[in-house]
Scaffold this motif. Structure first.
Motif, mmCIF file in Angstrom:
data_model
loop_
_atom_site.group_PDB
_atom_site.id
_atom_site.type_symbol
_atom_site.label_atom_id
_atom_site.label_comp_id
_atom_site.label_asym_id
_atom_site.label_seq_id
_atom_site.Cartn_x
_atom_site.Cartn_y
_atom_site.Cartn_z
ATOM 1 N N ARG A 132 4.141 3.296 15.602
ATOM 2 C CA ARG A 132 5.523 3.810 15.501
ATOM 3 C C ARG A 132 6.399 3.201 16.586
ATOM 4 O O ARG A 132 7.563 2.862 16.341
ATOM 5 C CB ARG A 132 5.515 5.340 15.607
ATOM 6 N N ARG B 46 -2.005 -5.619 15.315
ATOM 7 C CA ARG B 46 -3.189 -4.765 15.488
ATOM 8 C C ARG B 46 -4.026 -5.256 16.666
ATOM 9 O O ARG B 46 -4.479 -4.469 17.493
ATOM 10 C CB ARG B 46 -4.030 -4.723 14.208
ATOM 11 N N ARG C 154 -6.126 5.372 11.660
ATOM 12 C CA ARG C 154 -6.575 4.914 10.336
ATOM 13 C C ARG C 154 -7.873 4.115 10.423
ATOM 14 O O ARG C 154 -8.622 4.050 9.463
ATOM 15 C CB ARG C 154 -5.506 4.008 9.691
ATOM 16 N N ARG D 76 3.255 4.799 1.902
ATOM 17 C CA ARG D 76 2.558 4.465 3.140
ATOM 18 C C ARG D 76 1.041 4.420 2.916
ATOM 19 O O ARG D 76 0.355 3.526 3.397
ATOM 20 C CB ARG D 76 2.900 5.533 4.182
ATOM 21 N N ASP E 145 -1.341 1.290 3.559
ATOM 22 C CA ASP E 145 -2.441 1.420 4.533
ATOM 23 C C ASP E 145 -3.802 1.115 3.888
ATOM 24 O O ASP E 145 -4.671 0.509 4.503
ATOM 25 C CB ASP E 145 -2.463 2.839 5.138
ATOM 26 N N ARG F 133 -4.058 -3.020 2.628
ATOM 27 C CA ARG F 133 -3.840 -4.176 3.500
ATOM 28 C C ARG F 133 -5.186 -4.847 3.828
ATOM 29 O O ARG F 133 -6.250 -4.227 3.739
ATOM 30 C CB ARG F 133 -3.124 -3.735 4.779
HETATM 31 O O1 C5P Z 1 -0.466 8.396 11.973
HETATM 32 P P1 C5P Z 1 0.964 8.013 11.702
HETATM 33 O O2 C5P Z 1 1.450 8.516 10.400
HETATM 34 O O3 C5P Z 1 1.852 8.333 12.842
HETATM 35 O O4 C5P Z 1 0.927 6.405 11.612
HETATM 36 C C1 C5P Z 1 2.051 5.639 11.258
HETATM 37 C C2 C5P Z 1 1.575 4.350 10.600
HETATM 38 O O5 C5P Z 1 0.889 3.553 11.580
HETATM 39 C C3 C5P Z 1 0.569 4.528 9.479
HETATM 40 O O6 C5P Z 1 1.166 4.694 8.199
HETATM 41 C C4 C5P Z 1 -0.262 3.265 9.544
HETATM 42 O O7 C5P Z 1 0.311 2.235 8.779
HETATM 43 C C5 C5P Z 1 -0.198 2.858 10.990
HETATM 44 N N1 C5P Z 1 -1.435 3.134 11.718
HETATM 45 C C6 C5P Z 1 -2.459 2.217 11.609
HETATM 46 N N2 C5P Z 1 -3.607 2.389 12.329
HETATM 47 C C7 C5P Z 1 -3.759 3.448 13.126
HETATM 48 C C8 C5P Z 1 -2.729 4.429 13.219
HETATM 49 C C9 C5P Z 1 -1.582 4.243 12.488
HETATM 50 O O8 C5P Z 1 -2.347 1.248 10.873
HETATM 51 N N3 C5P Z 1 -4.884 3.571 13.830
#
Ligand code: C5P
Length: 201
Positions: free
Chosen positions: A38, A86, A108, A158, A162, A165
């Motif tokens: 974020r 990442r 995630r 979303r 997620d 990808r």
């Molecule tokens: O958990 P949250 O909804 O705040 O995460 C926002 C976005 O960040 C997710 O939709 C995801 O794409 C990404 N994210 C991720 N890997 C993580 C945490 C979040 O890709 N470990």
């Protein structure tokens, strides 16, 4: 040695509530890794390059309340598909996980990529409708002008990004315990999670 709890799952499944409560119960530190993405998303909205933003991220960037908006959530999931973004965030997350007191990380890809050797891996799910309803109530409660339909569409978009990808897609680790919170209250979900962690200690 650090005791690591990895909590993964789709948006608004209850990971945040469960992670905070588990961390408080066991005296562990907690990192909401979604905040990292974020914070990068918010910088991109402000005009930054995503990879440069991820490489120069500062932990104080995570304390900004404006990161909790649906716009920033979408921008987060867009930057989260970029492998270099990442990669730039891995060291901070692993460093956090190595804290002596023990750590809960939610996101995630914690159980699959960041901490594949975590002592406990939970994959928290709930139906998209349940998750959208909870997120809607949370945002409306903060006075944000949103509709349930938009929140549901956002959550589904979303999730799809997620899950589909190439870089660290949202998928349960082979050794994760699934926790479906659709029919559980927050208190019931927390109790179930604490039991699972307790059994692994
Ligand atoms: O958990 P949250 O909804 O705040 O995460 C926002 C976005 O960040 C997710 O939709 C995801 O794409 C990404 N994210 C991720 N890997 C993580 C945490 C979040 O890709 N470990």
């Amino acid at each position: 040695m650090s005791f690591i709890v990895a909590i993964d799952g789709p948006a608004a499944a209850g990971k945040g509530t469960i992670s905070k409560a588990v961390a408080a119960h066991f005296g562990f530190a907690h990192l909401d890794t979604g905040l990292l993405y974020r914070a990068v998303g918010a910088k991109v909205i402000a005009g930054a390059d995503p990879i440069a933003a991820a490489q120069s991220l500062d932990p104080v960037d995570l304390e900004d309340d404006s990161l909790r908006t649906p716009q920033v959530a979408q921008a987060a999931s867009e930057v989260a598909v970029i492998a270099e973004v990442r990669a730039a965030l891995v060291a901070f997350q692993r460093g956090f996980a190595a804290r002596d007191a023990g750590a809960v990380l939610d996101g995630r890809d914690i159980g699959t990529v960041i901490c594949p050797d975590a002592h406990v891996k939970l994959f928290v799910t709930a139906s998209a409708e349940c998750r959208a309803k909870r997120r809607f109530q949370e945002l409306a409660g903060k006075g944000m002008d949103v509709s349930l339909e938009t929140v549901l569409a956002d959550v589904k978009e979303r999730d799809a990004r997620d899950r589909n990808r190439d870089a660290a897609p949202l998928v349960p680790a082979d050794d994760a315990t699934l926790l479906d919170t659709s029919d559980l209250s927050a208190a019931q979900a927390i109790t179930a999670a604490i039991k699972i962690v307790e059994a692994a200690r």
